[in-house]
Structure formats: structure tokens, C-alpha cells
Design a protein around this motif. Structure first.
Motif, PDB file in Angstrom:
ATOM      1  N   ALA A  11       8.777  -2.166 -16.403  1.00 32.60           N
ATOM      2  CA  ALA A  11       8.293  -2.308 -15.020  1.00 32.60           C
ATOM      3  C   ALA A  11       9.476  -2.606 -14.118  1.00 32.60           C
ATOM      4  O   ALA A  11      10.469  -3.192 -14.549  1.00 32.60           O
ATOM      5  N   GLU A  12       9.332  -2.214 -12.839  1.00 32.98           N
ATOM      6  CA  GLU A  12      10.386  -2.479 -11.866  1.00 32.98           C
ATOM      7  C   GLU A  12       9.755  -2.552 -10.479  1.00 32.98           C
ATOM      8  O   GLU A  12       8.987  -1.674 -10.093  1.00 32.98           O
ATOM      9  N   ALA A  13      10.070  -3.636  -9.759  1.00 30.13           N
ATOM     10  CA  ALA A  13       9.526  -3.831  -8.414  1.00 30.13           C
ATOM     11  C   ALA A  13      10.391  -4.826  -7.651  1.00 30.13           C
ATOM     12  O   ALA A  13      11.132  -5.613  -8.255  1.00 30.13           O
ATOM     13  N   GLU A  14      10.295  -4.774  -6.347  1.00 29.69           N
ATOM     14  CA  GLU A  14      10.974  -5.760  -5.504  1.00 29.69           C
ATOM     15  C   GLU A  14      10.321  -7.121  -5.721  1.00 29.69           C
ATOM     16  O   GLU A  14       9.094  -7.206  -5.893  1.00 29.69           O
ATOM     17  N   GLN A  15      11.109  -8.182  -5.694  1.00 27.26           N
ATOM     18  CA  GLN A  15      10.573  -9.523  -5.917  1.00 27.26           C
ATOM     19  C   GLN A  15       9.480  -9.865  -4.904  1.00 27.26           C
ATOM     20  O   GLN A  15       8.514 -10.546  -5.236  1.00 27.26           O
ATOM     21  N   ASP A  16       9.585  -9.365  -3.675  1.00 26.30           N
ATOM     22  CA  ASP A  16       8.571  -9.622  -2.646  1.00 26.30           C
ATOM     23  C   ASP A  16       7.213  -9.032  -3.010  1.00 26.30           C
ATOM     24  O   ASP A  16       6.187  -9.455  -2.470  1.00 26.30           O
ATOM     25  N   ASP A  17       7.191  -8.047  -3.909  1.00 20.85           N
ATOM     26  CA  ASP A  17       5.938  -7.411  -4.326  1.00 20.85           C
ATOM     27  C   ASP A  17       5.293  -8.106  -5.523  1.00 20.85           C
ATOM     28  O   ASP A  17       4.174  -7.769  -5.908  1.00 20.85           O
ATOM     29  N   LEU A  18       6.010  -9.058  -6.124  1.00 27.66           N
ATOM     30  CA  LEU A  18       5.509  -9.769  -7.299  1.00 27.66           C
ATOM     31  C   LEU A  18       4.743 -11.010  -6.885  1.00 27.66           C
ATOM     32  O   LEU A  18       4.891 -11.511  -5.771  1.00 27.66           O
ATOM     33  N   ILE A  19       3.940 -11.512  -7.804  1.00 32.88           N
ATOM     34  CA  ILE A  19       3.213 -12.759  -7.588  1.00 32.88           C
ATOM     35  C   ILE A  19       3.593 -13.706  -8.726  1.00 32.88           C
ATOM     36  O   ILE A  19       3.554 -13.326  -9.892  1.00 32.88           O
ATOM     37  N   ARG A  20       3.948 -14.936  -8.388  1.00 32.99           N
ATOM     38  CA  ARG A  20       4.348 -15.941  -9.386  1.00 32.99           C
ATOM     39  C   ARG A  20       3.143 -16.845  -9.651  1.00 32.99           C
ATOM     40  O   ARG A  20       2.642 -17.499  -8.739  1.00 32.99           O
ATOM     41  N   ILE A  21       2.693 -16.874 -10.911  1.00 28.39           N
ATOM     42  CA  ILE A  21       1.560 -17.714 -11.297  1.00 28.39           C
ATOM     43  C   ILE A  21       1.944 -18.468 -12.568  1.00 28.39           C
ATOM     44  O   ILE A  21       2.298 -17.851 -13.578  1.00 28.39           O
ATOM     45  N   GLU A  22       1.880 -19.774 -12.504  1.00 29.49           N
ATOM     46  CA  GLU A  22       2.163 -20.645 -13.648  1.00 29.49           C
ATOM     47  C   GLU A  22       3.469 -20.273 -14.350  1.00 29.49           C
ATOM     48  O   GLU A  22       3.548 -20.215 -15.568  1.00 29.49           O
ATOM     49  N   GLY A  23       4.504 -19.971 -13.564  1.00 24.13           N
ATOM     50  CA  GLY A  23       5.821 -19.678 -14.117  1.00 24.13           C
ATOM     51  C   GLY A  23       6.023 -18.247 -14.576  1.00 24.13           C
ATOM     52  O   GLY A  23       7.104 -17.907 -15.052  1.00 24.13           O
ATOM     53  N   ASN A  24       5.002 -17.413 -14.466  1.00 26.75           N
ATOM     54  CA  ASN A  24       5.114 -16.010 -14.880  1.00 26.75           C
ATOM     55  C   ASN A  24       5.134 -15.097 -13.659  1.00 26.75           C
ATOM     56  O   ASN A  24       4.383 -15.304 -12.709  1.00 26.75           O
ATOM     57  N   TRP A  25       5.974 -14.057 -13.715  1.00 31.68           N
ATOM     58  CA  TRP A  25       5.983 -13.030 -12.678  1.00 31.68           C
ATOM     59  C   TRP A  25       4.919 -12.001 -13.007  1.00 31.68           C
ATOM     60  O   TRP A  25       4.893 -11.472 -14.115  1.00 31.68           O
ATOM     61  N   TYR A  26       4.069 -11.714 -12.049  1.00 28.27           N
ATOM     62  CA  TYR A  26       3.044 -10.685 -12.200  1.00 28.27           C
ATOM     63  C   TYR A  26       3.466  -9.470 -11.377  1.00 28.27           C
ATOM     64  O   TYR A  26       3.693  -9.577 -10.169  1.00 28.27           O
ATOM     65  N   PHE A  27       3.577  -8.325 -12.047  1.00 28.23           N
ATOM     66  CA  PHE A  27       4.032  -7.081 -11.431  1.00 28.23           C
ATOM     67  C   PHE A  27       2.844  -6.243 -10.983  1.00 28.23           C
ATOM     68  O   PHE A  27       1.838  -6.160 -11.696  1.00 28.23           O
ATOM     69  N   PRO A  28       2.958  -5.581  -9.815  1.00 26.43           N
ATOM     70  CA  PRO A  28       1.876  -4.703  -9.362  1.00 26.43           C
ATOM     71  C   PRO A  28       1.640  -3.588 -10.385  1.00 26.43           C
ATOM     72  O   PRO A  28       2.601  -3.104 -11.010  1.00 26.43           O
ATOM     73  N   PRO A  29       0.393  -3.172 -10.561  1.00 30.68           N
ATOM     74  CA  PRO A  29       0.097  -2.136 -11.556  1.00 30.68           C
ATOM     75  C   PRO A  29       0.931  -0.864 -11.380  1.00 30.68           C
ATOM     76  O   PRO A  29       1.376  -0.272 -12.372  1.00 30.68           O
ATOM     77  N   ALA A  30       1.189  -0.458 -10.151  1.00 31.25           N
ATOM     78  CA  ALA A  30       1.944   0.775  -9.890  1.00 31.25           C
ATOM     79  C   ALA A  30       3.414   0.662 -10.301  1.00 31.25           C
ATOM     80  O   ALA A  30       4.093   1.677 -10.437  1.00 31.25           O
ATOM     81  N   SER A  31       3.907  -0.559 -10.522  1.00 34.28           N
ATOM     82  CA  SER A  31       5.316  -0.744 -10.887  1.00 34.28           C
ATOM     83  C   SER A  31       5.557  -0.626 -12.393  1.00 34.28           C
ATOM     84  O   SER A  31       6.690  -0.608 -12.842  1.00 34.28           O
ATOM     85  N   VAL A  32       4.478  -0.543 -13.164  1.00 34.84           N
ATOM     86  CA  VAL A  32       4.589  -0.466 -14.624  1.00 34.84           C
ATOM     87  C   VAL A  32       4.704   1.000 -15.042  1.00 34.84           C
ATOM     88  O   VAL A  32       3.932   1.851 -14.588  1.00 34.84           O
ATOM     89  N   ALA A  33       5.675   1.285 -15.902  1.00 32.44           N
ATOM     90  CA  ALA A  33       5.897   2.660 -16.371  1.00 32.44           C
ATOM     91  C   ALA A  33       4.651   3.188 -17.079  1.00 32.44           C
ATOM     92  O   ALA A  33       3.984   2.453 -17.819  1.00 32.44           O
ATOM     93  N   GLU A  34       4.379   4.457 -16.861  1.00 34.67           N
ATOM     94  CA  GLU A  34       3.210   5.078 -17.484  1.00 34.67           C
ATOM     95  C   GLU A  34       3.361   5.155 -18.992  1.00 34.67           C
ATOM     96  O   GLU A  34       4.442   5.457 -19.502  1.00 34.67           O
TER      97      GLU A  34
END
Length: 100
Positions: A11-34
Motif C-alpha cells: 500500500a502507498e498513500a500520503e500521510q494526510d490520507d491515513l487514519i491513526r487508530i490505537e497506534g496503527n496507520w489505516y490506509f484507504p482501500p484505494a491505496s492498497v495494491a490489487e
């Protein structure tokens, strides 16, 4: 930010597009390689986020069990706690390399 496992960019995304929850980075679905995530039958329900979907990760010619997870339909109260809708966002286990 970039997620790499066994030399494969997961996966690859700008940090501004990620969400931090309980110490984990959550990546938008579209940023994950098919094709790299394979649904896992591993069950888990978070008391405040809801039912979790685990994924094994296909990388380096191997299937790495349960190294990613997502909340396809989080509890509505979780959006208030996190401050955003994180439905379908994907987080990764600490054994996966995440870098800027």
C-alpha cells in the motif's frame, strides 16, 4: 507512506490520507495494491469498532497469514471516537514495514 512486505509494495498513500487508530496507520482501500490481500476466516470483534475482517498478504511468492485487517462496517459510535469514517480502511501488523 508505504507498506512493504518481502520486497512487495502492499500500500502507498500520503500521510494526510491515513487514519491513526490505537497506534496503527489505516490506509484507504484505494491505496492498497490489487490482489495482495486475501480474506481470512480469522474471527474478531472489537468492543468499540465492531466486526473485523482479517486478510493474509500475498507477497514475495508467499501468503503471509493475518497481517492486515479492516473494519468494513464499524459501529457508528466508533466514527465519533475516531473523528472520521474509517470503513474499509486497512491496517497492517507490526511485522510489515511501514515507512514515510
Amino acid at each position: 507512506m508505504k507498506v512493504v512486505l518481502a520486497g512487495t509494495v502492499i500500500a502507498e498513500a500520503e500521510q494526510d490520507d491515513l487514519i491513526r487508530i490505537e497506534g496503527n496507520w489505516y490506509f484507504p482501500p484505494a491505496s492498497v495494491a490489487e490482489g495482495v490481500l486475501v480474506e481470512s476466516p480469522t474471527p474478531y470483534t472489537c468492543p468499540w469498532k465492531g466486526e473485523c475482517q482479517y486478510f493474509s498478504v500475498q507477497a514475495g511468492g508467499e501468503l503471509h497469514k493475518d497481517l492486515a485487517w479492516s473494519y468494513p462496517h464499524p459501529y457508528p459510535s466508533a466514527f465519533d471516537r475516531v473523528g472520521k469514517d474509517f470503513s474499509g480502511y486497512v491496517a497492517f501488523d507490526a511485522r510489515v514495514q511501514i515507512s514515510e
